[in-house]
Design a protein around this motif. Structure first.
Motif, short mmCIF file in Angstrom:
data_model
loop_
_atom_site.label_atom_id
_atom_site.label_comp_id
_atom_site.label_asym_id
_atom_site.label_seq_id
_atom_site.Cartn_x
_atom_site.Cartn_y
_atom_site.Cartn_z
N TRP A 39 0.97 -1.21 0.08
CA TRP A 39 -0.03 -0.07 0.03
C TRP A 39 0.83 1.15 -0.01
O TRP A 39 1.91 1.39 0.56
CB TRP A 39 -0.87 -0.17 1.27
CG TRP A 39 -1.76 -1.10 1.40
CD1 TRP A 39 -1.64 -2.48 1.92
CD2 TRP A 39 -3.12 -1.10 0.69
NE1 TRP A 39 -2.71 -3.02 1.80
CE2 TRP A 39 -3.79 -2.60 1.19
CE3 TRP A 39 -4.14 -0.18 0.19
CZ2 TRP A 39 -4.92 -2.91 0.70
CZ3 TRP A 39 -5.20 -0.83 -0.21
CH2 TRP A 39 -5.67 -2.01 0.19
N ARG A 60 -4.96 9.55 10.72
CA ARG A 60 -5.57 9.25 9.44
C ARG A 60 -4.78 9.08 8.42
O ARG A 60 -4.01 9.98 7.92
CB ARG A 60 -6.64 10.58 9.11
CG ARG A 60 -7.51 10.49 7.93
CD ARG A 60 -8.21 11.64 7.58
NE ARG A 60 -8.84 11.47 6.43
CZ ARG A 60 -10.32 11.01 6.08
NH1 ARG A 60 -10.83 10.90 6.97
NH2 ARG A 60 -10.55 11.04 4.67
N GLU A 62 -4.34 7.96 4.41
CA GLU A 62 -4.78 7.80 3.22
C GLU A 62 -4.01 6.76 2.26
O GLU A 62 -2.91 7.03 2.25
CB GLU A 62 -4.74 9.20 2.48
CG GLU A 62 -5.37 10.42 3.10
CD GLU A 62 -7.00 10.46 2.74
OE1 GLU A 62 -7.56 9.40 1.95
OE2 GLU A 62 -7.57 10.92 3.73
N VAL A 87 -10.98 2.03 15.41
CA VAL A 87 -10.64 1.84 14.18
C VAL A 87 -11.66 2.35 13.08
O VAL A 87 -12.78 1.89 13.24
CB VAL A 87 -10.08 0.65 13.85
CG1 VAL A 87 -9.50 0.40 12.26
CG2 VAL A 87 -8.89 0.31 14.75
N ILE A 89 -12.84 3.07 8.94
CA ILE A 89 -12.37 3.07 7.54
C ILE A 89 -13.65 3.88 6.74
O ILE A 89 -14.65 3.59 6.72
CB ILE A 89 -12.59 1.33 6.99
CG1 ILE A 89 -11.52 0.57 7.81
CG2 ILE A 89 -12.35 1.41 5.53
CD1 ILE A 89 -11.73 -0.98 7.48
N ASP A 90 -13.04 4.81 6.22
CA ASP A 90 -13.79 5.64 5.26
C ASP A 90 -14.78 6.18 6.31
O ASP A 90 -15.95 6.39 5.85
CB ASP A 90 -14.41 5.16 4.11
CG ASP A 90 -13.30 4.39 3.13
OD1 ASP A 90 -12.33 5.11 3.14
OD2 ASP A 90 -13.43 3.30 2.51
N TRP A 97 -11.09 -5.68 12.65
CA TRP A 97 -9.66 -5.61 12.53
C TRP A 97 -9.07 -6.94 13.58
O TRP A 97 -9.62 -7.23 14.39
CB TRP A 97 -8.82 -4.43 13.23
CG TRP A 97 -9.42 -3.97 14.28
CD1 TRP A 97 -10.58 -2.78 14.43
CD2 TRP A 97 -9.02 -4.08 15.73
NE1 TRP A 97 -10.98 -2.70 15.88
CE2 TRP A 97 -10.02 -2.99 16.31
CE3 TRP A 97 -8.12 -4.62 16.46
CZ2 TRP A 97 -10.06 -3.00 17.85
CZ3 TRP A 97 -8.05 -4.69 17.51
CH2 TRP A 97 -8.98 -3.85 18.32
N ILE A 106 -5.86 -5.13 9.12
CA ILE A 106 -7.21 -4.67 8.70
C ILE A 106 -7.53 -5.05 7.32
O ILE A 106 -6.66 -4.70 6.37
CB ILE A 106 -7.27 -2.90 8.60
CG1 ILE A 106 -6.73 -2.54 10.14
CG2 ILE A 106 -8.47 -2.26 8.21
CD1 ILE A 106 -6.53 -0.83 10.18
N LEU A 108 -9.11 -4.66 3.39
CA LEU A 108 -9.48 -3.68 2.76
C LEU A 108 -9.77 -4.29 1.49
O LEU A 108 -8.94 -4.96 0.92
CB LEU A 108 -8.39 -2.23 2.74
CG LEU A 108 -7.91 -1.74 3.78
CD1 LEU A 108 -6.72 -0.95 3.64
CD2 LEU A 108 -9.11 -0.97 4.58
N HIS A 113 -8.47 3.91 0.38
CA HIS A 113 -9.55 4.03 1.53
C HIS A 113 -8.82 5.35 2.68
O HIS A 113 -7.60 5.44 2.48
CB HIS A 113 -9.35 2.89 2.33
CG HIS A 113 -10.20 1.72 1.73
ND1 HIS A 113 -11.50 1.55 1.78
CD2 HIS A 113 -9.64 0.66 1.06
CE1 HIS A 113 -11.80 0.56 0.81
NE2 HIS A 113 -10.65 0.15 0.52
N VAL A 115 -8.01 5.39 6.45
CA VAL A 115 -8.25 4.60 7.44
C VAL A 115 -7.66 5.28 8.71
O VAL A 115 -6.60 6.24 8.71
CB VAL A 115 -6.95 3.37 7.48
CG1 VAL A 115 -6.98 2.68 8.66
CG2 VAL A 115 -7.40 2.58 6.16
N GLU A 116 -8.64 5.29 9.85
CA GLU A 116 -8.25 6.13 11.08
C GLU A 116 -8.06 5.21 12.19
O GLU A 116 -8.73 4.25 12.41
CB GLU A 116 -9.32 7.18 11.25
CG GLU A 116 -9.67 8.17 10.04
CD GLU A 116 -10.68 8.89 10.17
OE1 GLU A 116 -10.86 9.77 11.54
OE2 GLU A 116 -11.78 8.70 9.62
#
Length: 884
Positions: A39, A60, A62, A87, A89-90, A97, A106, A108, A113, A115-116
Motif C-alpha cells: 500500500w 488518518r 490515506e 478503528v 475505514i472511510d 480488525w 485491517i 481492505l 481508503h 483509515v483512522e
C-alpha cells in the motif's frame, strides 16, 4: 542520527510488562526478502491531545494500492505496546480488525481508503526513550529506527514515504511551545486554557523522521539566506537558563548550511529550521525533517563548562544532522540494511566540514583514532558485519561504528580514487537521480560510478565483506629499481570465512635517502591478492611513506627499520603519515615487549629511538601546537590489543604506562617548560590557544606518570587558576589517577562548583571511572550509589559505566570484578532502557581475543546475562552473538 560514543542497582521496572511480552528469540530479517509495501500512504494526518500521563493520538492514513507491489487484501500496521481504541475505514467504525503480535491487521477490499486509528499512550512511563516520551516536564519523540510504532499503528518502515500534517493541542502553561516537522501553518487558543498548533511538512518522508516537541522552552533565533536568496528562520530551543550556551551551536549551524551549499551544492528547502536540546536521549542527535532533536551534550557550550573537544563535537554533530537533510531525508533508505547509505555518507560529509572549519590534519587523525579504537575491534570480533548487512534481528543493534565510521571510509576511498571534482559530479548525479526516493547503497555506488567515470565493480565488495583488510608489505631494491610487493587478506568473520581481494587505494611517497625529499605523492591501487609495483631511479632503497592520509581503512604489516620510522616521525610532510610513523615506532616497541622478545639492550634501543622522535616533535618550531599535541599521544590500549592474537589487558596497560613514565622522566624538563609556555595568555577559541591547552594536557599526562608528586602540584595549581573547562578537566584527569592529597580536594571542588549542571557532573563521573587510580573499581562502586547517579538518564549511565568499560586496568581486573559490574549494569538497565543496555555488551564480547583466564570470566558473565528472564530483544541478540 548520530550515535553516542561517549567513552548499579535497579531503579524500578516501568517497562517490565513490555519486556515480558517480547520473544526471547527475535525474528531473523533478511535483506534478500525485501518486498515493496503493498500500500502507498501519500498523506498522513495526526492529531495529538497532549498530556504527560495520557496523550491521545488520532491518525488518518490515506491509503492506495501500490501498483509496484504484490497485492494484499490486508493493511498491516506495526505497533509496539499500544492498543487501538477505535478503528475507522472511510469514516465508519469497524471491529473486524485483528491485533496479532503487536500488528494491527485491517482487511481492505477497494483500491483506496481512509483509515483512522485512535491510540492512547503514557509518555511519562516510557523509559525506553523511543516513541513519544517525557523528559523533565516536556514531551519529545525519537522514532529512528522503529519508535513511531510506539505512538500509533503504522507501516513503520523507511520505504513508506508520506506527506505529514500534524495538529497538537495541550495546556498552554505546561506546553507553551508546540513544534513538529516542516512549517507551522496555523495556531490558536481555546477558552479552556489549552492552545493548538498545526504543522505541515511538504516533503514526503518515512515515519522514522517524524518529530514532535512540546514544552516550556526558550529559543536563540537567527536567520540564514540560502544561495538562491531564500530566507530561513533558525531557532535553537532549550530550557530557561541554557540560552547563553547556544551561541556556538547556532554559529555552527549557519556555517554548516553555507558549507553544504559550497561543497555539495545542497540548499535548505523549508522556511524554518528548528533544533531542540533534550537531556534524556539515547543517541547523540536526530535529523528529523526541519526539527532536529539533540542530546544537550551536543548543543550547550560555554568556556566554563565545555572543553575544546566539546566545542568540536557540537560543530560536527550540528553539521552531521543538518547534512542529513539531503543525505538521509530528501533521499532516504529503502530498508534498514541500507543504513550506511545515509550514515556513512553523512559522516564523511561532517568529517570534511570539520576539516574545513579547523585543522584538517588533526581532524583526520582524530577520525582514524576513533575508527581504530572502536571499529577495528568490532570488525575482528563476534559482532563483525559488513557495512551493508545481509540480516539482523534487532535493527537498533546495527547503529554501529562499522555502519557509520567504516561506511564513511569506504565512500572516502571512492573520493580518493575519483578526485574531488569527479566525486562531486557523482554526488550531484546521486542527488538528481534519487531525490524523493528510498534508495539503496547500490544506487549510490552506481551514481558515483557513472558521474565520476570509475569502474567500481570490484569495489562493491567493500559493502558486502566484513573484516579489516590486512596488507603485508615487502620492499626490494634491485639496482636503481625499487619494488614494492604487496599482499592483502581479509580475515574470516562470523558467517564469512572466505573473502575476495578488494581494491585498496594507497597514497604513497618515496623519500630519497640522500636528498631526504620525495618526488611527489602518487596513488596506487592494490586490487589483487598479491601485486608488485616498481619505482625507478633510486640509487638506494628509499624510505616509503605509505597509506598517506589514511587513504584506506586497513591494517599494514611491514618491517620498517627503526631509523626510518624516526625519520618519518620527524620529517614526513604528510601529517597523518608523520603521526603514523610515531605510532608505529611505539607499537613495534610495545608489542615486542608484550611478546617477550625484547632483551634489555633492545628495550633500551627502542626507548632511545622513541625519545629521539619525541624530542624532534617537541623541538620542531615549524610544527603547530595542535598537531604537536597529536603526535605526543601514545597508541591506545585498544589499538595495541588489536596487534596481538590474544592479549593480556593488564600487561598492555603496564607496558604502556612503563613507557609513558620513562618518557615523562626523561623529558621532565621539556614537559615542564612546555607546560609553562602553554600556561601564558588569555583564553581564546583560536587554533593557537587550543593547541597550547592541548600541550598542557599532554605535559601533565607524562609528568603524572614519571614525576607524580611534581605533576600533582602542577595539576592542582592549573585547576585553581583555570578560566576554562579544558584546563580544569585536564588537571582533574591527571589528579584523578594519582594517590595524592590533592586528588580529593580538587574532585570535591569540581563537584561543588558544578553541582546541578548535568553535563559537567557527567564529566566528574567519567573522569573518575576512567582514571588510572589503583582503587578505580571501589570508586565506581561508590559513584553508583551517589545521589546524582541514575540509570534512567543515558548520559549519566554512559558517563560512569561506559567510561569504566573503557578503563583497561580496572575493567579487566584479574578477579573479574569489572566484568561483573558491567554485567550487573546490563541486567539492571535492560528493563528500563534496552537500547542503551545492549550497547554495554560488546566490551564483554571481546573475550575471544583475551588471555584464557579473563576470557573465561567474561564469557561467564555473558552466560549469566543470557540466562536472565525477560531479556529484551536488543540485549539478547548482542549477547547471543557475542557467545557465538
Amino acid at each position: 542520527m548520530d550515535i553516542a560514543h561517549t567513552p548499579a542497582s535497579p531503579e524500578g521496572n516501568p517497562e517490565m510488562a513490555d519486556a515480558a511480552s517480547q520473544p526471547k528469540q527475535p525474528q531473523l530479517i533478511l535483506r534478500s526478502d525485501y518486498k515493496p509495501f503493498p500500500w502507498l500512504l501519500p498523506d498522513v494526518s495526526l492529531d495529538f491531545k497532549l498530556s504527560l500521563e495520557k496523550t491521545r493520538v488520532s491518525s488518518r492514513l490515506e491509503v492506495q494500492r501500490n501498483p509496484n507491489a504484490v497485492p494484499s487484501p490486508v493493511l498491516e500496521l506495526n505497533g509496539d505496546g499500544i492498543t487501538p481504541l477505535e478503528v475507522l475505514i472511510d469514516g465508519e467504525v469497524v471491529n473486524s480488525w485483528v491485533l496479532e503480535d503487536d500488528k494491527l491487521l485491517i482487511s481492505l477490499s477497494g483500491e483506496a481508503h481512509a483509515v483512522e486509528v485512535v491510540t492512547e499512550i503514557n509518555p511519562s512511563t516510557n523509559s525506553q526513550l523511543m516513541g513519544l516520551y517525557a523528559s523533565n516536564g516536556m514531551l519529545c519523540t525519537q522514532c529512528e529506527a522503529e519508535g513511531f510504532r510506539r505512538i500509533t499503528f503504522f507501516p513503520d518502515r523507511p520505504d513508506v514515504l508520506s506527506t505529514y500534517s500534524v495538529r497538537m493541542s495541550g495546556d498552554s502553561v505546561q506546553f507553551p511551545v508546540l513544534l513538529a516537522n516542516g512549517n507551522c501553518v496555523a495556531s490558536g487558543r481555546h477558552q479552556d486554557g489549552t492552545h493548538w498548533a498545526e504543522w505541515h511538512d511538504p516533503w514526503p518522508k518515512p515515519s522514522y523522521l517524524f518529530a514532535l516537541v512540546a514544552g516550556d522552552l526558550v529559543a536563540r533565533k537567527d536567520q540564514f539566506t540560502t544561495m538562491s536568496g531564500k530566507n530561513v528562520e533558525l531557532a535553537i530551543w532549550v530550557r530557561e537558563g541554557d540560552l547563553e550556551r547556544t551561541e556556538h551551536a547556532m554559529e555552527s549551524l549557519k556555517r554548516a548550511m553555507k558549507w553544504d551549499e559550497e561543497a555539495f551544492g545542497r540548499e535548505y528547502d523549508l522556511d524554518l529550521f528548528n533544533v531542540v536540546a533534550v537531556s534524556d536521549f539515547n543517541m547523540g542527535a536526530m535529523e528529523n525533517k526541519g526539527l532536529n532533536i539533540f542530546n544537550t551534550k551536543y548543543v550547550l557550550a560555554e568556556p566554563d563548562t565545555a572543553t575544546d573537544g566539546d566545542y568540536d563535537a557540537i560543530e560536527g554533530v550540528i553539521g552531521h544532522e543538518y547534512f542529513h537533510n539531503w543525505s538521509g531525508n530528501r533521499i532516504t533508505c529503502r530498508d534498514w540494511f541500507q543504513l550506511s547509505l545515509k550514515e556513512g555518507f553523512t559522516v564523511l560529509r561532517d568529517q570534511l566540514f570539520s576539516q574545513d572549519m579547523g585543522s584538517a590534519p588533526v581532524k583526520r587523525i582524530e577520525d582514524v583514532r576513533v575508527l581504530r579504537s572502536i571499529q577495528f575491534p568490532e570488525d575482528s570480533g563476534p559482532l563483525a558485519h559488513p557495512i551493508r548487512p545481509d540480516s539482523f534481528r534487532e535493527i537498533s543493534n546495527f547503529y554501529t561504528s562499522t555502519i557509520y565510521n567504516k561506511g564513511a571510509e569506504v565512500i572516502r576511498m571512492m573520493r580518493t580514487m575519483a578526485g574531488e571534482e569527479r566525486f562531486r559530479k557523482g554526488t550531484d548525479l546521486y542527488f538528481d537521480r534519487h531525490d524523493g526516493e528510498a534508495a539503496t547503497c547500490e544506487d549510490f555506488v552506481q551514481s558515483i560510478e557513472d558521474g565520476a567515470g570509475l569502474d567500481l565493480t570490484q569495489f562493491r565488495l567493500w559493502y558486502s565483506q566484513a573484516g579489516t583488510p590486512k596488507v603485508t608489505v615487502r620492499q626490494e631494491q634491485d639496482g636503481t629499481t625499487t619494488r614494492l610487493h604487496l599482499t592483502q587478506s581479509v580475515p574470516p568473520t562470523p558467517g564469512q570465512m572466505d573473502k575476495k581481494p578488494m581494491p585498496i587505494p594507497l597514497a604513497l611517497a618515496l623519500f630519497d635517502r640522500q636528498t631526504e625529499e620525495h618526488r611527489g605523492e602518487e596513488l596506487i591501487v592494490l586490487n589483487e591478492a598479491e601485486q608488485s609495483f616498481e619505482f625507478s631511479d633510486y640509487d638506494a632503497a628509499p624510505i616509503i611513506s605509505l597509506n598517506r592520509g589514511f587513504s584506506s581503512p586497513i591494517s599494514i604489516e611491514r618491517n620498517v627499520p627503526r631509523e626510518d620510522l624516526v625519520f618519518l616521525a620527524a620529517r614526513d610532510d604528510d601529517p597523518f603519515a608523520r603521526y603514523e610513523a610515531m605510532q608505529d615506532l611505539v607499537v613495534s616497541h610495545l608489542v615486542s615487549a608484550l611478546r617477550g622478545v625484547l632483551s634489555d639492550a633492545d628495550r633500551a634501543d627502542g626507548q632511545e629511538a622513541i625519545l629521539k622522535a619525541f624530542s624532534a616533535i617537541l623541538e620542531d618550531s615549524a610544527l603547530d601546537d595542535l598537531m604537536r599535541g597529536e603526535l605526543l599521544i601514545l597508541p591506545s590500549p585498544a589499538y595495541l590489543s588489536e596487534q596481538l592474537e590474544t592479549s593480556n589487558p593488564q600487561a598492555i596497560h603496564e607496558e604502556r604506562e612503563r613507557l609513558k613514565a620513562w618518557l615523562g622522566t626523561q623529558c621532565a624538563g621539556q614537559f615542564e617548560a612546555l607546560h609553562q609556555r602553554a600556561s601564558g595568555g588569555a583564553y581564546s577559541r583560536d587554533a593557537a590557544a587550543r593547541g597550547l591547552r592541548k600541550l598542557k594536557a599532554q605535559a601533565l599526562i607524562y609528568l603524572a606518570a614519571g614525576c607524580p608528586e611534581k605533576a600533582a602540584k602542577m595539576a592542582a595549581a592549573q585547576y585553581h587558576s583555570a578560566d576554562n573547562m579544558t584546563d580544569r578537566q585536564s588537571a582533574l584527569i591527571a589528579l584523578a589517577g594519582l594517590d595524592v592529597p590533592e586528588r580529593e580536594e580538587v574532585l570535591d571542588a569540581f563537584y561543588k562548583r558544578y553541582q546541578g549542571d548535568a553535563l559537567a557532573i557527567d564529566k566528574w563521573f567519567s573522569i573518575q571511572a576512567q582514571s588510572l587510580h589503583p582503587k578505580a573499581i571501589e570508586h565506581v562502586k561508590a559513584l553508583a550509589k551517589h545521589p546524582d547517579f541514575t540509570l534512567k538518564n543515558p548520559n549519566r549511565v554512559r558517563s560512569l559505566y561506559m567510561a569504566f568499560a573503557a578503563n583497561p586496568h580496572a575493567f579487566h581486573a584479574a578477579d573479574g570484578e569489572g566484568y561483573r559490574m558491567i554485567a550487573d549494569c546490563i541486567l539492571a538497565l535492560d528493563p528500563i532502557n534496552p537500547q542503551t543496555a545492549a550497547r554495554f555488551v560488546p566490551p564483554l564480547g571481546r573475550w575471544r581475543r583475551i588471555e584464557p583466564g579473563r576470557a573465561a570470566l567474561m564469557r561467564a558473565e555473558l552466560e549469566r546475562i543470557a540466562d536472565a528472564k525477560q531479556l529484551s530483544r536488543d540485549t539478547f541478540e548482542q549477547v547471543s552473538r557475542s557467545l557465538g
